[in-house]
Design an enzyme around this catalytic site. Sequence first.
Site, mmCIF file in Angstrom:
data_model
loop_
_atom_site.group_PDB
_atom_site.id
_atom_site.type_symbol
_atom_site.label_atom_id
_atom_site.label_comp_id
_atom_site.label_asym_id
_atom_site.label_seq_id
_atom_site.Cartn_x
_atom_site.Cartn_y
_atom_site.Cartn_z
ATOM 1 N N GLU A 214 4.970 -3.028 8.337
ATOM 2 C CA GLU A 214 5.280 -2.248 7.129
ATOM 3 C C GLU A 214 4.163 -1.247 6.835
ATOM 4 O OE1 GLU A 214 7.490 -1.021 5.210
ATOM 5 O OE2 GLU A 214 8.023 -2.538 3.717
ATOM 6 N N THR B 33 6.288 10.157 0.987
ATOM 7 C CA THR B 33 5.556 9.037 0.386
ATOM 8 C C THR B 33 4.406 9.559 -0.470
ATOM 9 O OG1 THR B 33 6.098 7.763 2.345
ATOM 10 C CG2 THR B 33 4.400 6.858 0.910
#
Lengths: 309, 309
Positions: free
Chosen positions: A128, A181
């Site tokens: 992740e 992001t």
Amino acid sequence: MEEIKIFSPATVANVACGFDVLGFCLDSVGDEMVIRKTPKKGIFITHIEGFNLPYEAEKNVAGVSALAMYNAIDVDFGFEIEIYKCIKPGSGIGSSAASAVGSVFCMNEILGRPFNKTQLTEFAIKGEALASKCEHADNLAPALFGGFTLVKSVAPLNILKIPSPDDLFASIIHPQIEIKTADARAVLPKEVSLTDAITQWSNLGSLVHGLHTSNYDVIKDSLHDVIVEPHRSNLIPHYQSVKSEVLMAGALGACISGSGPSIFALSKSIETAKSVADAMNKVYTATEYNFDIHISKINTEGIKIIEQH
Amino acid sequence: MEEIKIFSPATVANVACGFDVLGFCLDSVGDEMVIRKTPKKGIFITHIEGFNLPYEAEKNVAGVSALAMYNAIDVDFGFEIEIYKCIKPGSGIGSSAASAVGSVFCMNEILGRPFNKTQLTEFAIKGEALASKCEHADNLAPALFGGFTLVKSVAPLNILKIPSPDDLFASIIHPQIEIKTADARAVLPKEVSLTDAITQWSNLGSLVHGLHTSNYDVIKDSLHDVIVEPHRSNLIPHYQSVKSEVLMAGALGACISGSGPSIFALSKSIETAKSVADAMNKVYTATEYNFDIHISKINTEGIKIIEQH
């Protein structure tokens, strides 16, 4: 066991009032992966379908989490990974988390389950982190444990599984826009007012209570985000229209899924979840954006085996 | 019914991670009150024991809440109130809340319960506001409902009763110092870091889960306050010593009760709660301060009738 095929589910993180700690697992959206033992030592990604992702294990989310586990064990064989990706990367419903947990879940099954789910999450966090540049478990935990999860802490990793009522359904729209992001992070406030913080923890406390008691009124009353939504919702076109229409259609609540751009809503029944999805469809059909819509019951089981031999 | 005698319990507000929303009810500490019908219309405080408090109804917490209810009903008689005060005003364990709920609870019983507990809390808030200069219900709610309560919102008033395990006990020390409400307020930060806020709501979410599941490990892991304790604990002499000693004695957690100066600890058994109280005693015996110590199980019933006729 030599080979295993699994379904690795999409997930919704944050869940309005639970920024950075709460998540839930979807049933009808997810990737498939096949993992098999191979005589050659190492982790090898041999096939990828659906999206263009790197084959080098150390550059691939599923590969990085697989390597994290592989380096923690001592075996004289390796693993081949096939990825059948259905969750679009960057959609905000845990695409990277599904990949990250998929490989380690499969390897653990083939190895005879030497690791528990919390340990699997520890490995998956490494994958992740490749995608999101930080170690967090709010999508990994619901994918592995199923249902609603509260990541009490990351170091040490402490995951609590929260029960939820049987008739709770999610409707999700993924507008096909890209939110970087860095942008999603940049709009987050570093400081929040104590008043807002109190409102947020009051909502999270009552949401946990509502989930435990299957009290839909309490769940509805708790699905608010006074901290992050006011900032991040500006990055998603037509967000307010979607939100107001889905609430009119009977949703208990709606908010940004993860860091977006997907928007989720929770409803009390499959019928309402369908009406809510129709409302989402109607708003975005009138715009220039492409979009996907999903309807799913809460997946209380999490990641699951499709075939093994 | 012409006359009723009740026990109105002390309460602990905030409960570490639940600033401004969470509270729990004590069993062994509380006031007694007697209320009777009287032919003369109005609210009359006829007797006060224990502490020097005003007899004028509109200047007395129990009187103000009684008047709030009295003004909402239409009767051709009045009420006399006797107050037997055991909870020291300013101790931080809900002294004013016990007075505020006591009068309205009694009147409601005599009247045949026209109001539910949430409505009683609405009246009691007026009395609480006289003492604390703001309308809050985090002591009122546990006193009326018993057990642990989460005040989801004040306007509209929404109170959730959270279940708790049977073997949960509180130890409380009241150091006899005065903390001015203005000082306790002044040290509160107006803004908090998002990181701390996330930690706090993660703890509150997991505390609610721990209470629901009677999981003492989760409760222990959740009883932390990163928002208020760092500021207010400086107002309480020897706070850190008490805290570290009670944790050594086996408490699940400890924090400031309400806005202090009382310090509460929660423990898994009466035996541990006694050891924890001993540890509190030991720390304060070595200081120049007078103090009281209470040990109580969680009072799941709340305010209760002692006699009626």
